[in-house]
Design a protein around this motif. Structure first.
Motif, PDB file in Angstrom:
ATOM      1  N   UNK A  49       0.824  -1.208   0.000  1.00  0.00           N
ATOM      2  CA  UNK A  49       0.000   0.000   0.000  1.00  0.00           C
ATOM      3  C   UNK A  49       0.864   1.267   0.000  1.00  0.00           C
ATOM      4  N   UNK A  50       1.919   1.268   0.807  1.00  0.00           N
ATOM      5  CA  UNK A  50       2.775   2.457   0.878  1.00  0.00           C
ATOM      6  C   UNK A  50       3.515   2.695  -0.434  1.00  0.00           C
ATOM      7  N   UNK A  51       3.920   1.626  -1.106  1.00  0.00           N
ATOM      8  CA  UNK A  51       4.578   1.778  -2.407  1.00  0.00           C
ATOM      9  C   UNK A  51       3.607   2.369  -3.426  1.00  0.00           C
ATOM     10  N   UNK A  52       2.366   1.912  -3.378  1.00  0.00           N
ATOM     11  CA  UNK A  52       1.333   2.449  -4.268  1.00  0.00           C
ATOM     12  C   UNK A  52       1.114   3.940  -3.995  1.00  0.00           C
ATOM     13  N   UNK A  53       1.046   4.306  -2.728  1.00  0.00           N
ATOM     14  CA  UNK A  53       0.815   5.706  -2.366  1.00  0.00           C
ATOM     15  C   UNK A  53       2.001   6.598  -2.711  1.00  0.00           C
ATOM     16  N   UNK A  54       3.206   6.060  -2.652  1.00  0.00           N
ATOM     17  CA  UNK A  54       4.393   6.871  -2.983  1.00  0.00           C
ATOM     18  C   UNK A  54       4.395   7.286  -4.444  1.00  0.00           C
ATOM     19  N   UNK A  55       3.704   6.533  -5.285  1.00  0.00           N
ATOM     20  CA  UNK A  55       3.662   6.861  -6.715  1.00  0.00           C
ATOM     21  C   UNK A  55       3.037   8.224  -6.966  1.00  0.00           C
ATOM     22  N   UNK A  56       2.214   8.699  -6.057  1.00  0.00           N
ATOM     23  CA  UNK A  56       1.600  10.020  -6.221  1.00  0.00           C
ATOM     24  C   UNK A  56       2.635  11.129  -6.150  1.00  0.00           C
ATOM     25  N   UNK A  57       3.717  10.903  -5.405  1.00  0.00           N
ATOM     26  CA  UNK A  57       4.736  11.939  -5.240  1.00  0.00           C
ATOM     27  C   UNK A  57       6.063  11.602  -5.895  1.00  0.00           C
ATOM     28  N   UNK A  58       6.296  10.327  -6.149  1.00  0.00           N
ATOM     29  CA  UNK A  58       7.561   9.891  -6.739  1.00  0.00           C
ATOM     30  C   UNK A  58       7.263   9.034  -7.977  1.00  0.00           C
ATOM     31  N   UNK A  59       7.338   9.642  -9.163  1.00  0.00           N
ATOM     32  CA  UNK A  59       6.919   8.975 -10.392  1.00  0.00           C
ATOM     33  C   UNK A  59       7.604   7.631 -10.674  1.00  0.00           C
ATOM     34  N   UNK A  60       8.812   7.427 -10.171  1.00  0.00           N
ATOM     35  CA  UNK A  60       9.477   6.143 -10.451  1.00  0.00           C
ATOM     36  C   UNK A  60       8.700   4.966  -9.860  1.00  0.00           C
ATOM     37  N   UNK A  61       7.893   5.219  -8.844  1.00  0.00           N
ATOM     38  CA  UNK A  61       7.090   4.160  -8.243  1.00  0.00           C
ATOM     39  C   UNK A  61       5.902   3.776  -9.114  1.00  0.00           C
ATOM     40  N   UNK A  62       5.597   4.584 -10.110  1.00  0.00           N
ATOM     41  CA  UNK A  62       4.536   4.231 -11.056  1.00  0.00           C
ATOM     42  C   UNK A  62       4.923   3.005 -11.881  1.00  0.00           C
ATOM     43  N   UNK A  63       6.201   2.692 -11.921  1.00  0.00           N
ATOM     44  CA  UNK A  63       6.670   1.525 -12.683  1.00  0.00           C
ATOM     45  C   UNK A  63       6.362   0.216 -11.986  1.00  0.00           C
ATOM     46  N   UNK A  64       5.968   0.263 -10.717  1.00  0.00           N
ATOM     47  CA  UNK A  64       5.677  -0.948  -9.949  1.00  0.00           C
ATOM     48  C   UNK A  64       4.222  -1.365 -10.114  1.00  0.00           C
ATOM     49  N   UNK A  65       4.015  -2.643 -10.344  1.00  0.00           N
ATOM     50  CA  UNK A  65       2.673  -3.219 -10.399  1.00  0.00           C
ATOM     51  C   UNK A  65       2.671  -4.482  -9.564  1.00  0.00           C
ATOM     52  N   UNK A  66       1.664  -4.622  -8.716  1.00  0.00           N
ATOM     53  CA  UNK A  66       1.506  -5.834  -7.916  1.00  0.00           C
ATOM     54  C   UNK A  66       0.268  -6.575  -8.384  1.00  0.00           C
ATOM     55  N   UNK A  67       0.386  -7.882  -8.483  1.00  0.00           N
ATOM     56  CA  UNK A  67      -0.726  -8.710  -8.943  1.00  0.00           C
ATOM     57  C   UNK A  67      -0.779  -9.983  -8.111  1.00  0.00           C
ATOM     58  N   UNK A  68      -1.976 -10.430  -7.812  1.00  0.00           N
ATOM     59  CA  UNK A  68      -2.123 -11.647  -7.028  1.00  0.00           C
ATOM     60  C   UNK A  68      -3.071 -12.613  -7.656  1.00  0.00           C
TER      61      UNK A  68
END
Length: 68
Positions: A49-68
């Motif tokens: 969840x925190x990695x997802x939220x960081x994408x709002x302020x740090x664009x490099x985190x937009x490259x992360x996708x989690x799938x289950x």
């Protein structure tokens, strides 16, 4: 000793993101079995969840996708 979720977060932050310029997909199989493991599963899901939220302020985190 650091917790497993913290270690995973540091690995993503310090190793994956700086060294892989492409999109990064993390697949989590059998999420229901994950809940029965003997480690901090709440911390693990909090990390995601925190990695997802960081994408709002740090664009490099937009490259992360989690799938289950």
């Amino acid at each position: 000793m650091i917790s497993r979720p913290l270690a995973a977060g540091l690995f993503i932050e310090q190793t994956l993101l700086p060294n892989i310029p492409q999109k990064i997909a993390v697949f989590i199989e059998e999420v229901d079995n994950l809940l029965s493991l003997k480690f901090d599963t709440d911390g693990f899901f909090t990390l995601i969840r925190s990695l997802y939220e960081r994408a709002a302020e740090e664009p490099e985190y937009l490259r992360l996708t989690f799938s289950g």
